[in-house]
Motif scaffolding. Structure first.
Motif, short mmCIF file in Angstrom:
data_model
loop_
_atom_site.label_atom_id
_atom_site.label_comp_id
_atom_site.label_asym_id
_atom_site.label_seq_id
_atom_site.Cartn_x
_atom_site.Cartn_y
_atom_site.Cartn_z
N TRP A 1 1.32 9.60 11.64
CA TRP A 1 2.68 9.03 11.71
C TRP A 1 2.72 7.82 12.64
N ARG A 2 2.05 7.92 13.79
CA ARG A 2 2.06 6.81 14.75
C ARG A 2 1.40 5.57 14.14
N THR A 3 0.32 5.77 13.39
CA THR A 3 -0.33 4.64 12.73
C THR A 3 0.60 4.01 11.71
N VAL A 4 1.28 4.83 10.92
CA VAL A 4 2.23 4.32 9.92
C VAL A 4 3.32 3.50 10.58
N GLN A 5 3.74 3.92 11.76
CA GLN A 5 4.81 3.21 12.46
C GLN A 5 4.32 1.94 13.15
N GLN A 6 3.17 2.00 13.80
CA GLN A 6 2.74 0.91 14.68
C GLN A 6 1.65 0.02 14.09
N HIS A 7 0.89 0.53 13.16
CA HIS A 7 -0.24 -0.25 12.59
C HIS A 7 -0.37 0.10 11.12
N PRO A 8 0.71 -0.12 10.33
CA PRO A 8 0.69 0.34 8.93
C PRO A 8 -0.42 -0.26 8.08
N SER A 9 -0.91 -1.43 8.43
CA SER A 9 -1.98 -2.01 7.62
C SER A 9 -3.26 -1.17 7.67
N ALA A 10 -3.35 -0.28 8.66
CA ALA A 10 -4.52 0.59 8.78
C ALA A 10 -4.25 2.00 8.26
N ALA A 11 -3.04 2.26 7.79
CA ALA A 11 -2.67 3.61 7.38
C ALA A 11 -3.17 3.92 5.97
N MET B 1 -0.88 -0.56 -1.48
CA MET B 1 0.46 -0.55 -2.07
C MET B 1 1.10 -1.92 -1.99
N SER B 2 0.99 -2.55 -0.82
CA SER B 2 1.57 -3.88 -0.63
C SER B 2 0.94 -4.89 -1.58
N ALA B 3 -0.37 -4.88 -1.70
CA ALA B 3 -1.07 -5.86 -2.53
C ALA B 3 -0.64 -5.76 -3.98
N ARG B 4 -0.56 -4.55 -4.52
CA ARG B 4 -0.19 -4.41 -5.94
C ARG B 4 1.27 -4.77 -6.17
N ALA B 5 2.14 -4.39 -5.24
CA ALA B 5 3.57 -4.67 -5.41
C ALA B 5 3.86 -6.16 -5.32
N VAL B 6 3.26 -6.83 -4.35
CA VAL B 6 3.47 -8.27 -4.20
C VAL B 6 2.93 -9.01 -5.42
N ALA B 7 1.75 -8.61 -5.89
CA ALA B 7 1.18 -9.24 -7.08
C ALA B 7 2.10 -9.04 -8.28
N ALA B 8 2.65 -7.85 -8.43
CA ALA B 8 3.53 -7.57 -9.57
C ALA B 8 4.75 -8.46 -9.56
N VAL C 1 13.54 -2.90 -9.71
CA VAL C 1 14.08 -1.67 -9.11
C VAL C 1 12.89 -0.83 -8.64
N SER C 2 12.86 -0.57 -7.34
CA SER C 2 11.68 0.09 -6.78
C SER C 2 12.06 0.99 -5.62
N HIS C 3 11.12 1.16 -4.69
CA HIS C 3 11.21 2.15 -3.62
C HIS C 3 11.23 1.47 -2.26
N GLY C 4 11.64 2.22 -1.24
CA GLY C 4 11.85 1.64 0.07
C GLY C 4 10.64 0.93 0.64
N ASP C 5 9.51 1.62 0.75
CA ASP C 5 8.33 0.99 1.34
C ASP C 5 7.81 -0.16 0.48
N VAL C 6 7.92 -0.02 -0.82
CA VAL C 6 7.47 -1.08 -1.73
C VAL C 6 8.31 -2.34 -1.51
N ILE C 7 9.62 -2.18 -1.45
CA ILE C 7 10.50 -3.32 -1.25
C ILE C 7 10.28 -3.95 0.12
N LYS C 8 10.10 -3.13 1.13
CA LYS C 8 9.84 -3.66 2.48
C LYS C 8 8.55 -4.49 2.50
N ALA C 9 7.53 -4.04 1.77
CA ALA C 9 6.27 -4.78 1.72
C ALA C 9 6.46 -6.13 1.01
N ILE C 10 7.23 -6.15 -0.07
CA ILE C 10 7.50 -7.40 -0.78
C ILE C 10 8.27 -8.36 0.11
N LEU C 11 9.25 -7.85 0.83
CA LEU C 11 10.03 -8.70 1.73
C LEU C 11 9.18 -9.22 2.89
#
Length: 239
Positions: free
Chosen positions: A105-115, A126-133, A154-164
């Motif tokens: 959980w701490r990694t997801v919060q503080q260093h998500p690129s390593a999660a 997840m970020s790479a595929r969503a941004v490419a799409a 229309v997508s999901h919370g973490d997916v949209i956050k990654a695109i933004l």
């Protein structure tokens, strides 16, 4: 430079119970989620959508169909696997309160690129595929419908956050600073030089102004120094 409207699905039974649904089947909008999705659809009623593309999960398709109900000339609903929820692996179906006690959980919060979720996907993948799409779909919509086109994903919370985060030029490690609530609407206009983020996590207000396209004081790929005059008023839009 088409514009993508990023819509998160409305609240679900899993959201209301504090469970991480992930890719589980049968997770649908609850009564409040339907109300939220209809409110988002009403905001977009005066924006002619050139395309509506959804995650294949039920809660997103439900939300997308409610958006389409308010379109005067609704396009066919499309799905894209790359917009689906992150594969949370062994975390899927568990209570958020319990997951918050895990070391990961701490990694997801503080260093998500390593999660990397156990038996699941990494947030970076997840970020790479969503941004490419989104970028590929946006270019395809513009090629068919022109640079003033507006479309919805229309997508999901973490997916949209990654695109933004990508649109903002922000490293994935900062994406937890972005909020994407159920049925929230965020907007990005892609240009040759850079994306323009027009709104993040909005919940209210008519969005007909999106149909006007960008201001014309400067080249389309440039930001207007000083902020500019904003979009033109759309004839016939509700006020």
């Amino acid at each position: 430079m088409a514009t993508v409207i990023l819509v998160r699905h409305g609240r679900t039974t899993a959201n209301a119970s504090g469970m991480l649904a992930g890719r589980q089947a049968g997770v649908r909008l609850d009564e409040e989620g339907v109300r939220q999705a209809r409110a988002a659809a009403e905001r977009l009623a005066d924006v002619p959508l050139a395309a509506v593309v959804s995650s294949p999960l039920e809660r997103c398709e439900q939300t997308a169909r409610l958006l389409l109900e308010r379109q005067a000339e609704a396009p066919a609903l499309e799905t894209d696997e790359r917009l689906t929820e992150c594969d949370y692996g062994d975390w899927q179906g568990r209570k958020i309160a319990d997951l918050a006690k895990e070391d990961l959980w701490r990694t997801v919060q503080q260093h998500p690129s390593a999660a990397v979720f156990p038996a699941g996907e990494s947030l970076a993948a997840m970020s790479a595929r969503a941004v490419a799409a989104v970028r590929e779909r946006d270019a395809a919509v513009e090629a068919v419908s022109g640079p003033q086109a507006v479309w919805a994903a229309v997508s999901h919370g973490d997916v949209i956050k990654a695109i933004l985060a990508d649109a903002l030029g922000t490293h994935l490690d900062q994406f937890q600073r972005i909020v994407a609530d159920p049925a929230s609407v965020s907007m990005v206009r892609f240009a040759a030089g850079r994306p323009f983020v027009l709104g993040v996590n909005t919940h209210a207000g008519d969005l007909a102004w999106l149909a006007a396209g960008p201001a014309t004081e400067a080249p389309a790929q440039d930001a207007v120094v000083g902020g500019g005059a904003g979009p033109a008023t759309v004839a016939g839009a509700r006020t």
